[in-house]
Design a protein around this motif. Structure first.
Motif, PDB file in Angstrom:
ATOM      1  N   MET A   1       0.813  -1.170   0.000  1.00 54.90           N
ATOM      2  CA  MET A   1       0.000   0.000   0.000  1.00 54.90           C
ATOM      3  C   MET A   1       0.871   1.253   0.000  1.00 54.90           C
ATOM      4  O   MET A   1       1.999   1.183  -0.434  1.00 54.90           O
ATOM      5  N   PHE A   2       0.323   2.327   0.564  1.00 52.75           N
ATOM      6  CA  PHE A   2       1.061   3.588   0.550  1.00 52.75           C
ATOM      7  C   PHE A   2       1.923   3.717   1.787  1.00 52.75           C
ATOM      8  O   PHE A   2       1.531   3.371   2.887  1.00 52.75           O
ATOM      9  N   ARG A   3       3.093   4.169   1.565  1.00 55.29           N
ATOM     10  CA  ARG A   3       3.962   4.453   2.696  1.00 55.29           C
ATOM     11  C   ARG A   3       3.754   5.900   3.135  1.00 55.29           C
ATOM     12  O   ARG A   3       3.154   6.703   2.417  1.00 55.29           O
ATOM     13  N   THR A   4       4.256   6.225   4.268  1.00 56.71           N
ATOM     14  CA  THR A   4       4.108   7.568   4.822  1.00 56.71           C
ATOM     15  C   THR A   4       4.785   8.595   3.924  1.00 56.71           C
ATOM     16  O   THR A   4       4.267   9.696   3.715  1.00 56.71           O
ATOM     17  N   ASP A   6       5.041   8.447   0.715  1.00 54.14           N
ATOM     18  CA  ASP A   6       4.188   8.667  -0.461  1.00 54.14           C
ATOM     19  C   ASP A   6       3.056   9.638  -0.121  1.00 54.14           C
ATOM     20  O   ASP A   6       2.710  10.526  -0.917  1.00 54.14           O
ATOM     21  N   ILE A   7       2.469   9.509   1.040  1.00 54.50           N
ATOM     22  CA  ILE A   7       1.372  10.390   1.452  1.00 54.50           C
ATOM     23  C   ILE A   7       1.886  11.821   1.638  1.00 54.50           C
ATOM     24  O   ILE A   7       1.239  12.785   1.226  1.00 54.50           O
ATOM     25  N   VAL A   8       3.066  11.960   2.231  1.00 53.62           N
ATOM     26  CA  VAL A   8       3.661  13.289   2.412  1.00 53.62           C
ATOM     27  C   VAL A   8       3.960  13.909   1.057  1.00 53.62           C
ATOM     28  O   VAL A   8       3.703  15.095   0.822  1.00 53.62           O
ATOM     29  N   LEU A   9       4.482  13.125   0.121  1.00 49.32           N
ATOM     30  CA  LEU A   9       4.800  13.613  -1.219  1.00 49.32           C
ATOM     31  C   LEU A   9       3.532  14.043  -1.944  1.00 49.32           C
ATOM     32  O   LEU A   9       3.520  15.100  -2.599  1.00 49.32           O
ATOM     33  N   ILE A  10       2.466  13.289  -1.843  1.00 50.44           N
ATOM     34  CA  ILE A  10       1.197  13.659  -2.476  1.00 50.44           C
ATOM     35  C   ILE A  10       0.658  14.951  -1.859  1.00 50.44           C
ATOM     36  O   ILE A  10       0.170  15.841  -2.568  1.00 50.44           O
ATOM     37  N   ALA A  11       0.749  15.087  -0.536  1.00 52.76           N
ATOM     38  CA  ALA A  11       0.279  16.296   0.143  1.00 52.76           C
ATOM     39  C   ALA A  11       1.086  17.517  -0.302  1.00 52.76           C
ATOM     40  O   ALA A  11       0.533  18.599  -0.530  1.00 52.76           O
ATOM     41  N   VAL A  12       2.402  17.351  -0.450  1.00 54.79           N
ATOM     42  CA  VAL A  12       3.249  18.455  -0.914  1.00 54.79           C
ATOM     43  C   VAL A  12       2.878  18.840  -2.337  1.00 54.79           C
ATOM     44  O   VAL A  12       2.788  20.025  -2.677  1.00 54.79           O
ATOM     45  N   MET A  13       2.632  17.856  -3.198  1.00 60.31           N
ATOM     46  CA  MET A  13       2.274  18.120  -4.609  1.00 60.31           C
ATOM     47  C   MET A  13       0.924  18.848  -4.689  1.00 60.31           C
ATOM     48  O   MET A  13       0.773  19.787  -5.470  1.00 60.31           O
TER      49      MET A  13
END
Length: 130
Positions: A1-4, A6-13
């Motif tokens: 699944m998603f790692r932390t 990846d979630i931080v990177l998506i939030a930054v984008m």
């Protein structure tokens, strides 16, 4: 699944995209206001040019001479003579009423106006004591 990460990177984008959109919208609003101001400047310059054209039409010497000739009888106009320019010596003197002036304007001189000077009262006309 998603790692932390990846979630931080998506939030930054997503936040970068939102900030970019906000900056673009503000730039477009400022550009629209600049264009509006430039349009107002052009309108005012056109109005000024029109007023200058009207003024030059209204102040043409030939037009003014024609108006003077047309309304000469009604206005009782006469040619300008050299004696129409009056010197200061030819102007009638208007009597000065000391009581009407405030002591502040005269620098305190009106406070002493009730005192009689030595001799007879002078006749005050303008700024000249006779």
């Amino acid at each position: 699944m998603f790692r932390t990460s990846d979630i931080v990177l998506i939030a930054v984008m997503v936040s970068a995209a939102a900030l970019t959109y906000k900056a673009k919208r503000e730039a477009e609003e400022q550009l629209a206001s600049v264009q509006k101001i430039e349009a107002q400047i052009r309108y005012e310059e056109d109005t000024i040019d029109l007023l200058k054209a009207d003024w030059s039409l209204l102040t043409q010497p030939s037009r003014l001479q024609k108006l003077a000739e047309t309304y000469k009888a009604q206005l009782a106009l006469e040619p300008v003579g050299a004696r129409q320019i009056v010197g200061l010596d030819d102007l009638p003197a208007k009597p000065l009423n000391i009581e009407d002036l405030s002591s502040q304007r005269l620098g305190g001189m009106a406070d002493n106006s009730d005192k009689e000077p030595a001799g007879k009262d002078p006749v005050v006309t303008g700024a000249i004591v006779q």
